[in-house]
Design a protein around this motif. Structure first.
Motif, PDB file in Angstrom:
ATOM      1  N   VAL A  43       0.849  -1.205   0.000  1.00  0.00           N
ATOM      2  CA  VAL A  43       0.000   0.000   0.000  1.00  0.00           C
ATOM      3  C   VAL A  43       0.882   1.252   0.000  1.00  0.00           C
ATOM      4  N   LEU A  44       1.923   1.228   0.838  1.00  0.00           N
ATOM      5  CA  LEU A  44       2.852   2.377   0.883  1.00  0.00           C
ATOM      6  C   LEU A  44       3.503   2.593  -0.485  1.00  0.00           C
ATOM      7  N   ARG A  50       1.905   6.754  -6.715  1.00  0.00           N
ATOM      8  CA  ARG A  50       0.860   7.737  -7.060  1.00  0.00           C
ATOM      9  C   ARG A  50       1.376   9.165  -6.904  1.00  0.00           C
ATOM     10  N   LEU A  51       2.234   9.373  -5.893  1.00  0.00           N
ATOM     11  CA  LEU A  51       2.786  10.717  -5.683  1.00  0.00           C
ATOM     12  C   LEU A  51       3.651  11.112  -6.887  1.00  0.00           C
ATOM     13  N   VAL A  52       4.417  10.143  -7.413  1.00  0.00           N
ATOM     14  CA  VAL A  52       5.248  10.433  -8.594  1.00  0.00           C
ATOM     15  C   VAL A  52       4.336  10.689  -9.806  1.00  0.00           C
ATOM     16  N   TRP A  53       3.308   9.830  -9.942  1.00  0.00           N
ATOM     17  CA  TRP A  53       2.385   9.970 -11.075  1.00  0.00           C
ATOM     18  C   TRP A  53       1.645  11.311 -11.023  1.00  0.00           C
ATOM     19  N   GLY A  54       1.448  11.822  -9.825  1.00  0.00           N
ATOM     20  CA  GLY A  54       0.791  13.127  -9.652  1.00  0.00           C
ATOM     21  C   GLY A  54       1.633  14.260 -10.234  1.00  0.00           C
ATOM     22  N   THR A  58      -0.805  11.640 -16.523  1.00  0.00           N
ATOM     23  CA  THR A  58      -1.701  12.239 -17.516  1.00  0.00           C
ATOM     24  C   THR A  58      -2.472  13.414 -16.889  1.00  0.00           C
ATOM     25  N   ARG A  59      -3.135  14.174 -17.723  1.00  0.00           N
ATOM     26  CA  ARG A  59      -3.712  15.462 -17.309  1.00  0.00           C
ATOM     27  C   ARG A  59      -4.492  15.432 -15.979  1.00  0.00           C
ATOM     28  N   HIS A  60      -5.529  14.563 -15.888  1.00  0.00           N
ATOM     29  CA  HIS A  60      -6.383  14.614 -14.697  1.00  0.00           C
ATOM     30  C   HIS A  60      -5.776  13.878 -13.502  1.00  0.00           C
ATOM     31  N   ALA A  61      -4.669  13.174 -13.750  1.00  0.00           N
ATOM     32  CA  ALA A  61      -3.992  12.483 -12.645  1.00  0.00           C
ATOM     33  C   ALA A  61      -3.031  13.422 -11.928  1.00  0.00           C
ATOM     34  N   ARG A  62      -2.714  14.548 -12.559  1.00  0.00           N
ATOM     35  CA  ARG A  62      -1.704  15.447 -11.986  1.00  0.00           C
ATOM     36  C   ARG A  62      -2.263  16.280 -10.838  1.00  0.00           C
ATOM     37  N   PHE A  63      -1.445  16.497  -9.813  1.00  0.00           N
ATOM     38  CA  PHE A  63      -1.876  17.312  -8.669  1.00  0.00           C
ATOM     39  C   PHE A  63      -2.229  18.726  -9.117  1.00  0.00           C
ATOM     40  N   PRO A  93     -13.596  19.703  -6.319  1.00  0.00           N
ATOM     41  CA  PRO A  93     -12.823  20.338  -5.226  1.00  0.00           C
ATOM     42  C   PRO A  93     -12.928  19.578  -3.896  1.00  0.00           C
ATOM     43  N   LEU A  94     -14.134  19.106  -3.545  1.00  0.00           N
ATOM     44  CA  LEU A  94     -14.258  18.361  -2.288  1.00  0.00           C
ATOM     45  C   LEU A  94     -13.592  16.992  -2.418  1.00  0.00           C
ATOM     46  N   GLY A  95     -13.741  16.384  -3.611  1.00  0.00           N
ATOM     47  CA  GLY A  95     -13.079  15.100  -3.871  1.00  0.00           C
ATOM     48  C   GLY A  95     -11.571  15.238  -3.722  1.00  0.00           C
ATOM     49  N   ALA A  96     -11.033  16.353  -4.215  1.00  0.00           N
ATOM     50  CA  ALA A  96      -9.584  16.581  -4.140  1.00  0.00           C
ATOM     51  C   ALA A  96      -9.127  16.623  -2.684  1.00  0.00           C
ATOM     52  N   LEU A  97      -9.891  17.346  -1.838  1.00  0.00           N
ATOM     53  CA  LEU A  97      -9.491  17.433  -0.423  1.00  0.00           C
ATOM     54  C   LEU A  97      -9.489  16.038   0.207  1.00  0.00           C
ATOM     55  N   MET A  98     -10.516  15.242  -0.141  1.00  0.00           N
ATOM     56  CA  MET A  98     -10.591  13.884   0.415  1.00  0.00           C
ATOM     57  C   MET A  98      -9.401  13.046  -0.057  1.00  0.00           C
ATOM     58  N   ILE A  99      -8.998  13.212  -1.298  1.00  0.00           N
ATOM     59  CA  ILE A  99      -7.877  12.424  -1.830  1.00  0.00           C
ATOM     60  C   ILE A  99      -6.589  12.765  -1.088  1.00  0.00           C
ATOM     61  N   TYR A 100      -6.338  14.055  -0.864  1.00  0.00           N
ATOM     62  CA  TYR A 100      -5.123  14.424  -0.119  1.00  0.00           C
ATOM     63  C   TYR A 100      -5.195  13.879   1.306  1.00  0.00           C
ATOM     64  N   ASN A 101      -6.378  13.946   1.895  1.00  0.00           N
ATOM     65  CA  ASN A 101      -6.556  13.413   3.249  1.00  0.00           C
ATOM     66  C   ASN A 101      -6.262  11.907   3.282  1.00  0.00           C
TER      67      ASN A 101
END
Ligand code: HEM
Ligand code: HEM
Length: 174
Positions: A43-44, A50-54, A58-63, A93-101
């Motif tokens: 998982v780690l 995923r952090l590297v892929w961010g 691709t476009r919508h995968a980027r931070f 926007p709310l989804g993004a906050l949840m993803i970072y969390n």
């Protein structure tokens, strides 16, 4: 319907592998066994990739495509309260906050899990507690995440979970 490709193969594979790994460690594996540790490391590793892929993906995968935004989150909440239908092609926007969390919680879980296997932190109570609290926090977050996916799919008429399987958002025309 407008069919818009959003999630690349890596994001989808990452997501569903994460679901399996997290669920297995949170409910099935015995935390005292090596299996728990191996799945935890996997998982780690997924989160690390995923952090590297961010950064390079691709476009919508980027931070940069889903920067945390207080204003955006407030606007999203207003849309939900007033019934305004605004489909976000990438993460909302709310989804993004949840993803970072979720990503941050998984890093804390992994780090505190690993720490318990080291000589320095083995048997140290607060490290064990950090692991437990972070797991509980992640479980509550996942419950909210899934409820939001179901609620927003209904409200917007877009099956968000299916998009995470096929990679394509089917957005109804106005
Ligand atoms: C997806 C990631 C993970 C999840 C969901 C998870 C979940 C859990 C849960 C639910 C417990 C039981 C807590 C309790 O006692 O109430 C636990 C304990 C533990 N976990 Fe994890 N864990 C993860 C990753 C890891 C990793 C990466 C390691 C180490 C390599 C690890 C090592 C441990 C250890 C040593 C314990 C304590 C076992 C004991 O009670 O002696 N975990 N974990
Ligand atoms: C069956 C349960 C789940 C469903 C149906 C689901 C569904 C989804 C959907 C539809 C998205 C995209 C949201 C959007 O349109 O912006 C997403 C993103 C995400 N979900 Fe889940 N999810 C589930 C469980 C989980 C679990 C257990 C975790 C982690 C512990 C998780 C972590 C994430 C992350 C990190 C993202 C961001 C994906 C990325 O950009 O790489 N999800 N999920």
């Amino acid at each position: 319907m407008n069919s818009v490709p959003v999630w690349d193969a890596f994001v989808r594979l990452f997501h569903w592998s994460l679901v399996v790994g997290f669920a297995a460690n949170a409910t099935l594996t015995n935390p005292e066994t090596a299996l728990h540790h191996y799945i935890g490391y996997a998982v780690l590793g997924l989160v690390g990739l995923r952090l590297v892929w961010g950064l390079i993906g691709t476009r919508h995968a980027r931070f940069s495509d889903f920067r945390p935004s207080f204003h955006g989150a407030l606007q999203h909440l207003c849309d939900m309260a007033t019934g305004r239908r605004h489909v976000h092609v990438g993460h909302s926007p709310l989804g993004a906050l949840m993803i970072y969390n979720l990503l941050a919680s998984l890093l804390v879980i992994g780090a505190s899990g690993y720490a318990q296997t080291t000589l320095t932190f083995f048997g140290v109570k607060w490290v064990k507690e950090v692991h437990e609290v972070a797991v509980t926090w992640a479980e509550i977050s996942v419950a909210l995440h899934v409820m939001a996916v179901i609620g927003e799919s209904r409200r917007l008429g877009v099956n968000l979970a299916r998009a995470m399987v096929t990679g394509v958002k089917e957005i109804p025309r106005e």
